[in-house]
Design a protein around this motif. Structure first.
Motif, PDB file in Angstrom:
ATOM      1  N   VAL A 191      39.444  38.321  35.530  1.00 44.75           N
ATOM      2  CA  VAL A 191      40.183  38.256  34.267  1.00 44.75           C
ATOM      3  C   VAL A 191      40.417  39.677  33.780  1.00 44.75           C
ATOM      4  O   VAL A 191      39.464  40.453  33.613  1.00 44.75           O
ATOM      5  CB  VAL A 191      39.402  37.436  33.218  1.00 44.75           C
ATOM      6  CG1 VAL A 191      40.195  37.351  31.916  1.00 44.75           C
ATOM      7  CG2 VAL A 191      39.101  36.038  33.757  1.00 44.75           C
ATOM      8  N   VAL A 192      41.687  40.021  33.560  1.00 46.86           N
ATOM      9  CA  VAL A 192      42.044  41.406  33.281  1.00 46.86           C
ATOM     10  C   VAL A 192      42.810  41.512  31.966  1.00 46.86           C
ATOM     11  O   VAL A 192      43.448  40.560  31.515  1.00 46.86           O
ATOM     12  CB  VAL A 192      42.897  41.998  34.425  1.00 46.86           C
ATOM     13  CG1 VAL A 192      42.108  42.005  35.724  1.00 46.86           C
ATOM     14  CG2 VAL A 192      44.205  41.235  34.604  1.00 46.86           C
ATOM     15  N   ALA A 193      42.730  42.698  31.362  1.00 43.62           N
ATOM     16  CA  ALA A 193      43.571  43.010  30.211  1.00 43.62           C
ATOM     17  C   ALA A 193      44.964  43.359  30.717  1.00 43.62           C
ATOM     18  O   ALA A 193      45.115  44.136  31.656  1.00 43.62           O
ATOM     19  CB  ALA A 193      42.968  44.177  29.431  1.00 43.62           C
TER      20      ALA A 193
ATOM     21  N   ARG B 104      46.544  41.581  41.149  1.00 46.36           N
ATOM     22  CA  ARG B 104      46.611  40.631  42.261  1.00 46.36           C
ATOM     23  C   ARG B 104      47.230  41.295  43.491  1.00 46.36           C
ATOM     24  O   ARG B 104      46.758  41.095  44.614  1.00 46.36           O
ATOM     25  CB  ARG B 104      47.436  39.407  41.851  1.00 46.36           C
ATOM     26  CG  ARG B 104      47.402  38.273  42.864  1.00 46.36           C
ATOM     27  CD  ARG B 104      48.206  37.082  42.373  1.00 46.36           C
ATOM     28  NE  ARG B 104      47.987  35.928  43.216  1.00 46.36           N
ATOM     29  CZ  ARG B 104      48.612  35.704  44.368  1.00 46.36           C
ATOM     30  NH1 ARG B 104      49.506  36.585  44.826  1.00 46.36           N
ATOM     31  NH2 ARG B 104      48.349  34.625  45.084  1.00 46.36           N
ATOM     32  N   ASP B 105      48.247  42.085  43.273  1.00 44.11           N
ATOM     33  CA  ASP B 105      48.884  42.771  44.397  1.00 44.11           C
ATOM     34  C   ASP B 105      47.905  43.711  45.106  1.00 44.11           C
ATOM     35  O   ASP B 105      47.909  43.825  46.339  1.00 44.11           O
ATOM     36  CB  ASP B 105      50.103  43.554  43.916  1.00 44.11           C
ATOM     37  CG  ASP B 105      51.264  42.652  43.509  1.00 44.11           C
ATOM     38  OD1 ASP B 105      51.228  41.455  43.863  1.00 44.11           O
ATOM     39  OD2 ASP B 105      52.177  43.132  42.810  1.00 44.11           O
ATOM     40  N   ARG B 106      47.039  44.367  44.325  1.00 46.88           N
ATOM     41  CA  ARG B 106      46.043  45.252  44.938  1.00 46.88           C
ATOM     42  C   ARG B 106      45.036  44.455  45.758  1.00 46.88           C
ATOM     43  O   ARG B 106      44.634  44.865  46.852  1.00 46.88           O
ATOM     44  CB  ARG B 106      45.312  46.051  43.864  1.00 46.88           C
ATOM     45  CG  ARG B 106      46.134  47.167  43.260  1.00 46.88           C
ATOM     46  CD  ARG B 106      45.298  47.983  42.282  1.00 46.88           C
ATOM     47  NE  ARG B 106      46.084  48.367  41.122  1.00 46.88           N
ATOM     48  CZ  ARG B 106      45.581  48.791  39.983  1.00 46.88           C
ATOM     49  NH1 ARG B 106      44.277  48.871  39.839  1.00 46.88           N
ATOM     50  NH2 ARG B 106      46.356  49.146  38.983  1.00 46.88           N
TER      51      ARG B 106
ATOM     52  N   THR C 125      43.058  36.155  51.769  1.00 45.76           N
ATOM     53  CA  THR C 125      42.846  34.782  52.228  1.00 45.76           C
ATOM     54  C   THR C 125      42.458  33.872  51.073  1.00 45.76           C
ATOM     55  O   THR C 125      42.972  32.750  50.936  1.00 45.76           O
ATOM     56  CB  THR C 125      41.745  34.757  53.307  1.00 45.76           C
ATOM     57  OG1 THR C 125      42.141  35.582  54.397  1.00 45.76           O
ATOM     58  CG2 THR C 125      41.497  33.343  53.794  1.00 45.76           C
ATOM     59  N   ALA C 126      41.547  34.349  50.216  1.00 45.51           N
ATOM     60  CA  ALA C 126      41.064  33.533  49.096  1.00 45.51           C
ATOM     61  C   ALA C 126      42.179  33.279  48.078  1.00 45.51           C
ATOM     62  O   ALA C 126      42.300  32.172  47.543  1.00 45.51           O
ATOM     63  CB  ALA C 126      39.870  34.217  48.431  1.00 45.51           C
ATOM     64  N   LEU C 127      42.998  34.287  47.808  1.00 42.33           N
ATOM     65  CA  LEU C 127      44.103  34.107  46.865  1.00 42.33           C
ATOM     66  C   LEU C 127      45.101  33.084  47.396  1.00 42.33           C
ATOM     67  O   LEU C 127      45.610  32.235  46.648  1.00 42.33           O
ATOM     68  CB  LEU C 127      44.791  35.449  46.607  1.00 42.33           C
ATOM     69  CG  LEU C 127      44.015  36.441  45.726  1.00 42.33           C
ATOM     70  CD1 LEU C 127      44.586  37.848  45.888  1.00 42.33           C
ATOM     71  CD2 LEU C 127      44.046  36.015  44.259  1.00 42.33           C
TER      72      LEU C 127
ATOM     73  N   GLU D 256      41.522  33.737  41.928  1.00 44.38           N
ATOM     74  CA  GLU D 256      42.657  33.857  41.016  1.00 44.38           C
ATOM     75  C   GLU D 256      42.481  35.119  40.184  1.00 44.38           C
ATOM     76  O   GLU D 256      41.356  35.515  39.879  1.00 44.38           O
ATOM     77  CB  GLU D 256      42.749  32.656  40.070  1.00 44.38           C
ATOM     78  CG  GLU D 256      43.003  31.327  40.734  1.00 44.38           C
ATOM     79  CD  GLU D 256      43.109  30.205  39.704  1.00 44.38           C
ATOM     80  OE1 GLU D 256      43.672  30.440  38.608  1.00 44.38           O
ATOM     81  OE2 GLU D 256      42.600  29.101  39.987  1.00 44.38           O
ATOM     82  N   VAL D 257      43.606  35.736  39.817  1.00 43.95           N
ATOM     83  CA  VAL D 257      43.602  36.820  38.836  1.00 43.95           C
ATOM     84  C   VAL D 257      44.300  36.276  37.597  1.00 43.95           C
ATOM     85  O   VAL D 257      45.432  35.788  37.668  1.00 43.95           O
ATOM     86  CB  VAL D 257      44.322  38.074  39.355  1.00 43.95           C
ATOM     87  CG1 VAL D 257      44.253  39.186  38.300  1.00 43.95           C
ATOM     88  CG2 VAL D 257      43.709  38.543  40.666  1.00 43.95           C
TER      89      VAL D 257
END
Length: 274
Positions: free
Chosen positions: A42-44, A51-53, A62-64, A70-71
């Motif tokens: 969870v990001v500001a 997510r791209d990184r 793979t997990a995404l 999830e981001v």
């Protein structure tokens, strides 16, 4: 770090540089993936750049793709980004955890950069109350979390108010921790040291925990408490009196019982653990 703290998996991470926090968050979530958990970062701000990184890391890519990772933005994970409602947020994470279990995962693990939720005194008071309530939820649910706070932006006192309500933290000069106790042990666990330097912080933490008597008792497990002075015992007795209860302090040191007997505090009973 105590065995109780390890079992919770609720970590406060105060940081001075965001890149360092992100590296620690990835490590924390990677452990969740290895344990079969669904993980959220969870990001500001918008989640897409982060997510791209992560797509550049094989295990996260793979997990995404599979939905195991999830981001999310703050408003995609928290019921309010203005002032947190503790009950609603705990309910949201409980529901998300149970959904993860129903989907075949072993639980839910969240690393959240939460500075934006605690900038004002009102936000901080509400979120600190949430931190204690989510500790209670973690006792019975397969939920683990890491909360990140920007020390440079918030200041040492604000970080301490939040960190002391976690079973684990990385704040070197913070002497005590107050968090929900394991089942059947009591209501809240107290670890570390209480002395004149942290009495005010301890009073604030205990008030935010807002313990309700079970029967006519408040049970505090202090087997990992190394030191407390007479003022802390007086405050615990007064806290119980305000709630028409007796505070039962389960301590590992017989000296605590002797000190309490000398003070003759009407709302405090010490039980020495064997």
């Amino acid at each position: 770090m105590s065995g109780q703290a390890r079992r919770y998996g609720h970590l406060c991470w105060a940081y001075d540089d965001r890149a360092g926090f992100m590296a620690r968050a990835v490590e924390f979530l990677r452990a969740g993936l290895a344990a079969g958990e669904r993980v959220w970062l969870v990001v500001a701000g918008p989640p897409e750049p982060i997510r791209d990184r992560l797509l550049g890391l094989d295990d996260f890519a793979t997990a995404l793709a599979a939905g195991a990772a999830e981001v999310r933005s703050l408003d995609g994970a928290y019921t309010s980004v203005a002032v947190t409602d503790p009950a609603s947020q705990v309910a949201a994470y409980r529901a998300a955890t149970r959904t993860a279990l129903a989907d075949g995962y072993t639980g839910l693990r969240v690393a959240a950069e939460a500075t934006g939720l605690v900038r004002t005194p009102a936000q901080r008071d509400a979120f600190a109350r949430y931190e204690h309530r989510v500790n209670e939820m973690m006792v019975t649910e397969a939920f683990r979390a890491m909360c990140g706070y920007d020390r440079a932006e918030l200041g040492d006192r604000a970080v301490a108010e939040l960190a002391c309500l976690h079973p684990e933290h990385n704040v070197d000069d913070l002497l005590f921790r107050l968090y929900a106790a394991p089942p059947h042990a009591g209501q809240v666990a107290l670890a570390g040291e209480l002395d004149p330097s942290n009495h005010d912080l301890f009073r604030t933490a205990l008030d935010r925990a807002d313990l309700a008597p079970v029967g006519d008792e408040l049970v505090l497990v202090a087997d990992a408490l190394r030191f407390l002075d007479h003022r802390a015992l007086i405050h615990l007795s007064e806290y119980a009196q305000d709630r028409d209860a007796t505070l039962v302090l389960r301590a590992a040191r017989s000296g605590v019982a002797r000190l309490a007997a000398l003070l003759d505090l009407p709302a405090l009973r010490v039980e020495v653990l064997r």
